[in-house]
Design a protein around this motif. Structure first.
Motif, short mmCIF file in Angstrom:
data_model
loop_
_atom_site.label_atom_id
_atom_site.label_comp_id
_atom_site.label_asym_id
_atom_site.label_seq_id
_atom_site.Cartn_x
_atom_site.Cartn_y
_atom_site.Cartn_z
N SER A 37 -5.27 12.60 2.85
CA SER A 37 -4.72 10.93 3.18
C SER A 37 -3.82 11.00 4.01
CB SER A 37 -4.15 10.25 1.90
OG SER A 37 -3.18 11.28 1.16
N GLN A 38 -3.81 12.29 4.59
CA GLN A 38 -2.31 12.25 5.80
C GLN A 38 -3.72 11.72 7.12
OE1 GLN A 38 0.53 11.75 5.02
NE2 GLN A 38 -0.21 11.94 2.96
N ALA A 39 -2.64 11.41 8.37
CA ALA A 39 -3.00 11.56 9.67
C ALA A 39 -2.85 12.71 9.98
CB ALA A 39 -2.00 9.84 10.31
N ILE A 88 -2.12 3.94 7.25
CA ILE A 88 -2.18 5.50 7.76
C ILE A 88 -1.83 5.60 9.13
CG2 ILE A 88 -3.44 7.54 7.37
CD1 ILE A 88 -4.37 7.29 4.72
N LEU A 89 -2.92 5.27 9.77
CA LEU A 89 -2.81 5.20 11.38
C LEU A 89 -2.13 4.69 12.80
CD1 LEU A 89 -6.64 5.77 11.91
CD2 LEU A 89 -5.34 7.75 11.71
N GLY A 90 -1.87 3.32 11.65
CA GLY A 90 -1.15 2.37 13.06
C GLY A 90 -1.06 1.69 13.59
N PHE A 91 -2.59 1.53 12.98
CA PHE A 91 -3.14 0.48 14.46
C PHE A 91 -4.20 -0.36 13.26
CE2 PHE A 91 -1.14 1.86 18.11
CZ PHE A 91 -1.36 3.21 18.22
N GLU A 92 -4.34 -1.32 14.02
CA GLU A 92 -5.23 -2.22 12.79
C GLU A 92 -7.24 -1.87 13.12
OE1 GLU A 92 -5.12 -5.23 11.61
OE2 GLU A 92 -7.31 -5.45 10.65
N ILE A 93 -7.81 -1.53 11.67
CA ILE A 93 -8.67 -0.46 12.50
C ILE A 93 -9.72 -1.96 11.71
CG2 ILE A 93 -10.14 0.89 11.25
CD1 ILE A 93 -8.36 2.21 13.14
N GLY A 94 -10.91 -2.47 11.56
CA GLY A 94 -11.17 -3.05 11.35
C GLY A 94 -12.32 -3.24 10.79
N GLU A 95 -12.93 -4.52 9.59
CA GLU A 95 -14.29 -4.41 9.37
C GLU A 95 -15.50 -3.62 10.28
OE1 GLU A 95 -13.57 -6.41 5.29
OE2 GLU A 95 -16.07 -5.57 5.50
N LYS A 96 -15.37 -4.47 10.99
CA LYS A 96 -16.50 -4.00 12.13
C LYS A 96 -16.12 -2.84 13.09
CE LYS A 96 -16.86 -9.82 13.54
NZ LYS A 96 -16.34 -10.76 14.61
N GLN A 97 -15.42 -2.63 12.77
CA GLN A 97 -14.71 -0.92 13.81
C GLN A 97 -15.31 0.34 12.87
OE1 GLN A 97 -10.65 -2.55 14.84
NE2 GLN A 97 -10.76 -0.59 16.26
N PHE A 98 -15.76 0.11 11.55
CA PHE A 98 -16.19 1.31 10.76
C PHE A 98 -17.07 0.89 9.74
CE2 PHE A 98 -14.92 3.90 7.74
CZ PHE A 98 -14.67 3.34 6.45
N VAL A 99 -17.97 2.14 10.49
CA VAL A 99 -19.35 2.44 9.58
C VAL A 99 -19.19 3.65 8.23
CG1 VAL A 99 -21.54 3.30 9.64
CG2 VAL A 99 -20.75 1.53 11.63
#
Ligand code: G3P
Ligand code: MG
Length: 356
Positions: free
Chosen positions: A31-33, A77-88
Motif C-alpha cells: 500500500s506504499q508508493a 497514496i500517489l498524491g495526484f488525482e486518479i479519476g475512474e476514467k483513468q483506471f482499469v
C-alpha cells in the motif's frame, strides 16, 4: 539513471504519447508508493517539454473494491488525482456482460467477506452470492471452516438447493481456496445447484458435460491470470492464476477434464482492447478529438507475462521495470520489452526523450 535532457520548449503542443501504468510493482509496493512513482507522475502532470499533461491511465490485474474506492485510495497514496476514467482493474471489464446476468444468480469469488458482492451489485448484478453465503446456508458443504462472526454478518440467507447458479466470476484473489474450489466443483458438475445431482458420469465418472435437468452449465470467468505478483514480501506471491491452476487440477482429478472458462485481465486481448478505449477517451477528454493522430502508447510494467506480453500484442511500446516481479538477475524476461528501466521514473524519461 539517465540524466533528463530538457528539450526545446514545446509549450502547449499536444503530446504525441500516452502511458498505461501497471500498479503493483511499478507504482505501489503493497500500500506504499514506490518513490519513483511520484516523480514520474510529476513529469506527466506538466513537468515535461510541452508543459501540459501527458495522458496516462492505470491498468492493473488487482481488484476487490469498487473503481471509485480504489481511485480515491490511489489519489491519496500517489498524491495526484486518479479519476475512474483513468483506471482499469481486473474486473472492470465485467461491466460489459452485466446485461446477460443482471437478474440471474451468480457466484462472486475473491476478496474479504462480501467486498466483491458489493462491487458486483454496483455493476448491476442483482443476485450476487458468495461462497460464505453457501457455508451459512449449509455448513456441511465444507466441514473444515467455521464462519467467523464478521464473515457470518456479511452473508445473505439463500436456499442454494433452489438457486441454480448461472455463472461464477472470480473477481479477485480468493481467501479460502479450499472452500471456493469445493463449491466451484459442486456447481460445475451439477449445472449450478449446490448439492444437486451431478451430470451423467457423476463425480467419479469421467463425463465433463454436466447438463443436468436441462440447465446450462455455469459460465466460469477468471479476471486475473497472474500466477505471481509483487506485494510487500521480498519474493513474489501467488496470484489468482495460482487459484485457477489449483481449481482446474482438482476438477480434472474429479471429473477427468478441466472446466471451460473465460479469462480476462492482462495479457488477454479482451482487456487490452477494453483499455485502448479507456485510453482513447482519456486522451480526447484532455485534448479533444483534435488529435490528428492517436498517441503512441507506452505500457510500463513489472511482469513480463502480463504487462509486457499484453502491451506487445496490443501494438504498444513496453517498458519492463526492475521494481516488481521481474528480477534481472534471473536472466532475460520471458517476453521481450521495447526497453528496460530501473524504475517508472526512468521509464517515463526514456519514452519522452524518444518522442520529442
Ligand atoms: O492482485 C494483483 C496482482 O495480481 C497484480 O497486480 O497491478 O501488478 O497488475 P498488478
Ligand atoms: Mg505489477
Amino acid at each position: 539513471c539517465r540524466s533528463y535532457q530538457s528539450k526545446p520548449p514545446l509549450k502547449g503542443a499536444i503530446p504525441p504519447l500516452a502511458f498505461a501504468f501497471d500498479i503493483d510493482g511499478v507504482l505501489l509496493r503493497g500500500s506504499q508508493a514506490i518513490p519513483a512513482a511520484k516523480r514520474a507522475l510529476t513529469i506527466l502532470e506538466g513537468a515535461n517539454p510541452t508543459g501540459s499533461k501527458i495522458p496516462y491511465i492505470l491498468l492493473t490485474n488487482g481488484g476487490g473494491t469498487s473503481e471509485e474506492a480504489r481511485c480515491s485510495k490511489l489519489t491519496s497514496i500517489l498524491g495526484f488525482e486518479i479519476g475512474e476514467k483513468q483506471f482499469v482493474q481486473s474486473h472492470t471489464i465485467l461491466k460489459t456482460i452485466v446485461d446477460k446476468y443482471a437478474n440471474l444468480p451468480v457466484l462472486v469469488l475473491g476478496g474479504r467477506n462480501d467486498e466483491v458482492r458489493k462491487v458486483a451489485e454496483g455493476y448491476g448484478f442483482n443476485k450476487a452470492y458468495t461462497t460464505l453465503d453457501v457455508l451459512a446456508w449449509n455448513p456441511a458443504v465444507w466441514p473444515f471452516h467455521d464462519l467467523t462472526e464478521s464473515e457470518r454478518q456479511s452473508t445473505k440467507e439463500v436456499d442454494f438447493s433452489q438457486t441454480p447458479i448461472a455463472a461464477a466470476f472470480v473477481f479477485h484473489d480468493p481467501r479460502n481456496w479450499a472452500l471456493d474450489i469445493q463449491i466451484l466443483c459442486d456447481i460445475c458438475q451439477s449445472g449450478g445447484i449446490i448439492g444437486g445431482q451431478y451430470g451423467s458420469g457423476g463425480a467419479a465418472g469421467r463425463d465433463s458435460t454436466p447438463q443436468t435437468g436441462g440447465r446450462r452449465r455455469p459460465e466460469l470467468i477468471f479476471c486475473n491470470p497472474d500466477l505471481l505478483w509483487k506485494a510487500n514480501f521480498e519474493r513474489p506471491r501467488l496470484g489468482q492464476g495460482g487459484f485457477k491452476i489449483a481449481f482446474q487440477a482438482v476438477y480434472k482429478a474429479v471429473t477427468g477434464s478441466e472446466y471451460p472458462y473465460v479469462q480476462f485481465g492482462k495479457p488477454t486481448e479482451a482487456t487490452y482492447q477494453f483499455t485502448k478505449k479507456v485510453l482513447h477517451d482519456r486522451f480526447n477528454e484532455l485534448y479533444g478529438p483534435v488529435a490528428d493522430r492517436p498517441p503512441h502508447v507506452y505500457m510500463v510494467g513489472d511482469n513480463p507475462e502480463s504487462d509486457i506480453a499484453g502491451a506487445n500484442a496490443a501494438g504498444w511500446s513496453s517498458v519492463l521495470v526492475h521494481t516488481g516481479v521481474y528480477d534481472p538477475q534471473q536472466g532475460p524476461p520471458s517476453h521481450t520489452p521495447t526497453h528496460q528501466a530501473s524504475d517508472v521514473e526512468e521509464a517515463v524519461k526514456w519514452a519522452i526523450e524518444r518522442e520529442f
